[in-house]
Design a protein around this motif. Structure first.
Motif, PDB file in Angstrom:
ATOM      1  N   MET A 268      14.980  24.310  68.659  1.00 37.19           N
ATOM      2  CA  MET A 268      15.927  23.325  67.687  1.00 37.19           C
ATOM      3  C   MET A 268      17.233  24.073  67.709  1.00 37.19           C
ATOM      4  O   MET A 268      17.401  25.189  68.362  1.00 37.19           O
ATOM      5  CB  MET A 268      15.303  23.566  66.233  1.00 37.19           C
ATOM      6  CG  MET A 268      13.935  23.086  65.935  1.00 37.19           C
ATOM      7  SD  MET A 268      13.287  23.365  64.233  1.00 37.19           S
ATOM      8  CE  MET A 268      14.230  22.418  63.300  1.00 37.19           C
ATOM      9  N   GLY A 269      18.258  23.353  67.174  1.00 35.61           N
ATOM     10  CA  GLY A 269      19.676  23.723  67.362  1.00 35.61           C
ATOM     11  C   GLY A 269      19.689  24.964  66.333  1.00 35.61           C
ATOM     12  O   GLY A 269      19.056  25.217  65.338  1.00 35.61           O
ATOM     13  N   LEU A 270      20.672  25.907  66.744  1.00 28.17           N
ATOM     14  CA  LEU A 270      20.811  27.087  65.877  1.00 28.17           C
ATOM     15  C   LEU A 270      22.195  27.340  65.366  1.00 28.17           C
ATOM     16  O   LEU A 270      23.041  27.483  66.306  1.00 28.17           O
ATOM     17  CB  LEU A 270      20.267  28.249  66.614  1.00 28.17           C
ATOM     18  CG  LEU A 270      20.438  29.830  66.059  1.00 28.17           C
ATOM     19  CD1 LEU A 270      19.832  30.012  64.900  1.00 28.17           C
ATOM     20  CD2 LEU A 270      19.959  30.909  67.090  1.00 28.17           C
ATOM     21  N   GLY A 271      22.406  27.624  64.276  1.00 26.73           N
ATOM     22  CA  GLY A 271      23.710  28.192  63.741  1.00 26.73           C
ATOM     23  C   GLY A 271      23.743  29.482  63.093  1.00 26.73           C
ATOM     24  O   GLY A 271      22.422  29.577  62.385  1.00 26.73           O
ATOM     25  N   ILE A 272      24.592  30.314  63.207  1.00 28.23           N
ATOM     26  CA  ILE A 272      24.610  31.585  62.480  1.00 28.23           C
ATOM     27  C   ILE A 272      25.806  31.748  61.700  1.00 28.23           C
ATOM     28  O   ILE A 272      26.919  31.431  61.957  1.00 28.23           O
ATOM     29  CB  ILE A 272      24.715  32.743  63.517  1.00 28.23           C
ATOM     30  CG1 ILE A 272      23.513  32.758  64.425  1.00 28.23           C
ATOM     31  CG2 ILE A 272      25.059  33.782  63.013  1.00 28.23           C
ATOM     32  CD1 ILE A 272      22.174  33.275  63.996  1.00 28.23           C
ATOM     33  N   ASP A 273      25.467  32.111  60.178  1.00 32.68           N
ATOM     34  CA  ASP A 273      26.456  32.168  59.392  1.00 32.68           C
ATOM     35  C   ASP A 273      26.619  33.514  58.957  1.00 32.68           C
ATOM     36  O   ASP A 273      25.912  34.173  58.188  1.00 32.68           O
ATOM     37  CB  ASP A 273      26.033  31.149  58.112  1.00 32.68           C
ATOM     38  CG  ASP A 273      27.065  31.421  56.980  1.00 32.68           C
ATOM     39  OD1 ASP A 273      28.151  31.583  57.165  1.00 32.68           O
ATOM     40  OD2 ASP A 273      26.580  30.954  55.799  1.00 32.68           O
TER      41      ASP A 273
END
Length: 787
Positions: A268-273
């Motif tokens: 899956m796509g991964l975003g880091i906040d």
């Protein structure tokens, strides 16, 4: 380039996480219907002509142009000049890749309109969507399907209209559909807690085949979420005491492990906040991490760079390269507050307030909005200095992501994430103007401008759409994301949330979230990047606890917004037709359907509901419902007393002795010898004319059901009708030659008996017979050869 410390941040964190709750479910699971509640979910469709940024341009009749897109088909743009090739152009305000349907509605119900619909990316080069220039059937409108990525302009050009028709457009609509590349996902950071607590999620937990699960990520992926964002606290702490948490949920090490579940195990796509805080960071509180709180500003800047570079490098090295990294969370008021907090007036979180000797000992990145626009030189200086500190810290984080991406050969987007207050558009625009100008001057620049949306805080969907489009218009070089949104499925007795019209039900939840998808998708120039639901299993949840099953949840029916919001096919869903009173209703056997995947169109059969008895006994509109294998269709049948014709300014009946000269207006006659001058119109119906009929440069000539003894010579006329049974103009008997030349547009010669030659030439469009062949005793030449 900023120097990078090679030593990684050391945190004593244990990551003993049980993966027995389904993390090994890698393969695809056959989708099952969501279980709890009911929600009718249809693909999203938007009429871009209804948006505030759409506009129209016209060839004539400019004062009424906006009536063509006012969403009211009782009003219309009307052409002032009825010469040929009048046009109206709709500017969508920017390019769209997924507009697929155009609807046109005309003012008259009993007229036949001839026109061409075209699209363009630049307003100069045009592509034909549909050519209706040969249409001879009366109807109030049409629906056409097309595929032209990059469409910005849609133009309708008239090539003709039956005599007497009101030339204009009541409504022009252009429909947009959810793009395949619009990212739909969720911030599911609490999945860290879920696994540790043994929470289980199933698509259908009470069925023999439970479907995907029990891992939350498996259910989200099965139901169509394609991207997951994770928040990362530097060293997770209690918001009240400031003590480090015994279990450091959402800390760096645990988030590295969760990243594997998302990226490595499920692709899956991964975003880091990156919060750059030890606890929640949002517009009301932005505490520095404790480890950095006493650093002098230059060292704080270096710490931001080093921490960011190091953490992203760890993600890359473990095979979980993030697709995007956010430098801070909801930082419209700045972040990593320090000594300037005394001027901001912030008091949260409690440990920040109670330990000022630690957290307020050095300056940080808080913004002094209370000094914005101040006339006091000192306050203005403090405002500028705060902006400089904030953007210095932010630029350090951006540069770190750019540097580690380049060093590792990866391509990672950088995001800046804020909010748009419901009454603070000016503040938002000021933020982006200041921020982007300053970070670019410091050698940094984000890719994505992200915003949160919760109606209770940020206004109605329409208000929010206007605000986010103002940002997009002001900064066209950036992608726009709605990084957080949610809506409850229960509570408040079902009443809508503040600033919303959607009830707090499963259906209301689906509709509210789909509206946010639509907002992002409709941003011009395809600037909308995506939408992320915030913590859909924990906050205003898309899940419901299953009675009798401990720590087990199932998805609400609303979760199918991820799979059902995109259209696979678009149907020609409206059919327009007209019929005379007493006529039999005839509807088409098929309509066209467009396949989104390849842009192809083909006819599909329609099954119509029965037409009520006596439906055409009197004038009015009949609505007939139909169905296809791809969705419903509606037929709108207008029943009229007569088809559109010229309105007579004067009527001459009986015999008229001598020539009749028509110099202006519309003359209707019965028996005369006639000469029609430029700009005037003549309608002959049921007349017996002894002598020639001549017209040179006339506005319109209509000859029906008449006997003419003499030549008929029509030259340079705007509109010609010599018989046209399909529109109720009965054929004529003409003894003598018929010559029709230089007609500008509508040109019909149908069903007549002509005792003499029939000659046509130099007409803008060759005359047509609309299926009623003429009987001609003499030769038929040039453009009349096939009549």
């Amino acid at each position: 380039m900023m120097r990078r410390h090679p030593v990684r941040t050391a945190l004593s964190i244990t990551t003993a996480v049980l993966l027995a709750c389904g993390a090994a479910a890698f393969g695809p699971v056959a989708p099952a219907s969501a279980h709890f509640g009911e929600a009718e979910i249809s693909p999203i469709e938007s009429d871009i002509s209804a948006k505030s940024w759409a506009s129209v341009d016209v060839s004539s009749g400019a004062s009424t142009a906006d009536l063509a897109i006012d969403q009211d088909d009782r009003t219309a743009w009307r052409v002032d000049d009825t010469s040929a090739n009048q046009w109206l152009t709709l500017d969508l305000g920017g390019a769209y890749d997924n507009v697929r349907k155009v609807g046109v509605v005309f003012p008259d119900t009993g007229a036949a309109y001839q026109y061409v619909v075209e699209s363009s990316a630049d307003g100069d080069s045009w592509n034909v969507i549909a050519d209706h220039s040969a249409n001879h059937q009366p109807a109030r409108g049409s629906v056409d399907l097309f595929t032209r990525p990059g469409t910005r302009f849609v133009r309708v050009t008239f090539t003709g209209a039956s005599p007497g028709a009101t030339l204009g457009i009541s409504e022009l609509s252009v429909h947009n559909y959810l793009r395949d590349d619009l990212i739909l996902g969720a911030d599911a950071s609490w999945v860290d807690n879920d696994i540790a607590e043994g929470r289980k999620y199933w698509v259908s937990p009470t069925e023999e085949d439970q479907g995907a699960g029990p891992h939350l990520l498996d259910v989200l992926q099965d139901r169509g979420a394609e991207y997951v964002r994770l928040r990362v606290f530097n060293e997770p702490r209690s918001e009240s005491s400031g003590d480090a948490l015994a279990v450091p949920y959402q800390g760096p090490e645990r988030s590295l492990e969760v990243s594997k579940w998302i990226k490595a195990e499920r692709d899956m796509g991964l975003g880091i906040d990156l919060h750059y805080a030890d606890s929640w960071a949002d517009p009301a509180k932005q505490p520095k991490p404790r480890a950095w709180a006493r650093l002098e500003f230059d060292d704080l800047t270096q710490a931001v760079y080093d921490y960011t570079y190091d953490y992203v490098e760890q993600l890359i090295e473990q095979g979980t390269t993030p697709d995007k990294v956010a430098i801070g969370n909801e930082i419209v008021n700045g972040f990593m507050y320090g000594s300037e907090a005394a001027l901001i007036g912030t008091t949260d979180p409690a440990y920040f307030r109670n330990q000022p000797e630690i957290y307020k000992s050095q300056p940080g990145g808080g913004l002094l909005w209370n000094y914005w626009g101040s006339d006091d030189p000192k306050e203005q200086r403090l405002y500028e200095e705060a902006w400089d500190r904030f953007t210095t810290l932010s630029a350090a984080g951006i540069r770190a992501v750019r540097d580690v991406s380049a060093d590792q050969g990866e391509d990672i987007d950088v995001e800046t994430h804020i909010i748009i207050g419901k009454d603070r558009r000016a503040k938002t625009l000021e933020f982006w103007d200041q921020y982007l100008t300053r970070v670019k001057a410091k050698g940094a620049d984000p890719d994505v401008l992200a915003h949160s949306y919760y109606p209770q805080y940020h206004g109605s969907p329409d208000h929010y759409e206007a605000n986010i489009n103002a940002v997009a218009a002001a900064h066209p070089g950036y992608k726009i994301e709605i990084a957080e949104t949610s809506y409850p499925a229960s509570g408040g007795g079902g009443a809508p949330m503040p600033n919303s019209t959607y009830p707090r039900t499963v259906q209301g939840q689906a509709d509210a979230l789909q509206r946010v998808f639509q907002i992002a998708n409709d941003i011009p120039n395809n600037q909308g990047l995506g939408v992320l639901a915030w913590e859909p299993a924990r906050w205003q949840s898309l899940f419901t606890a299953v009675p009798g099953m401990t720590r087990t949840w199932e998805p609400n029916a609303s979760i199918d917004i991820f799979t059902k919001s995109r259209a696979s096919h678009v149907v020609e869903d409206t059919v327009y037709a007209s019929a005379l009173v007493g006529d039999e209703v005839v509807l088409p056997d098929s309509v066209r359907v467009l396949t989104m995947a390849d842009g192809s169109t083909e006819p599909v059969p329609v099954k119509w509901d029965p037409v009520p008895d006596g439906a055409t006994d009197k004038a009015g509109r009949i609505t007939v419902r139909g169905s296809t294998g791809y969705g419903p269709v509606t037929a709108l049948l207008d029943v009229v007393e007569t088809y559109a014709g010229l309105d007579c300014d004067r009527v001459i009946t009986g015999r008229h002795a001598g020539p009749l000269t028509v110099t202006e207006g519309v003359t209707c006659l019965d028996g005369a010898t006639v000469s029609v001058r430029a700009g005037a119109s003549l309608q002959v119906d049921g007349a017996a004319i002894a002598g020639p009929v001549r017209a040179d440069g006339a506005a319109g000539m209509v000859i029906c059901d008449s006997r003419i003894s003499g030549p008929v010579t029509l030259s340079g006329t705007s509109s010609v009708t010599i018989g046209n049974p399909v529109l109720g103009c009965a054929p004529n008997t003409i003894s003598g030659p018929v010559t029709v030349t230089r007609t500008q547009w509508w040109n019909v010669i149908a069903g007549n008996t002509i005792n003499g030659p029939l000659t046509c030439g130099g007409n803008a469009q060759p005359p047509v017979n609309n299926g009623s062949t003429n009987t001609v005793s003499g030769p038929k030449s040039a453009q009349c050869r096939d009549l």
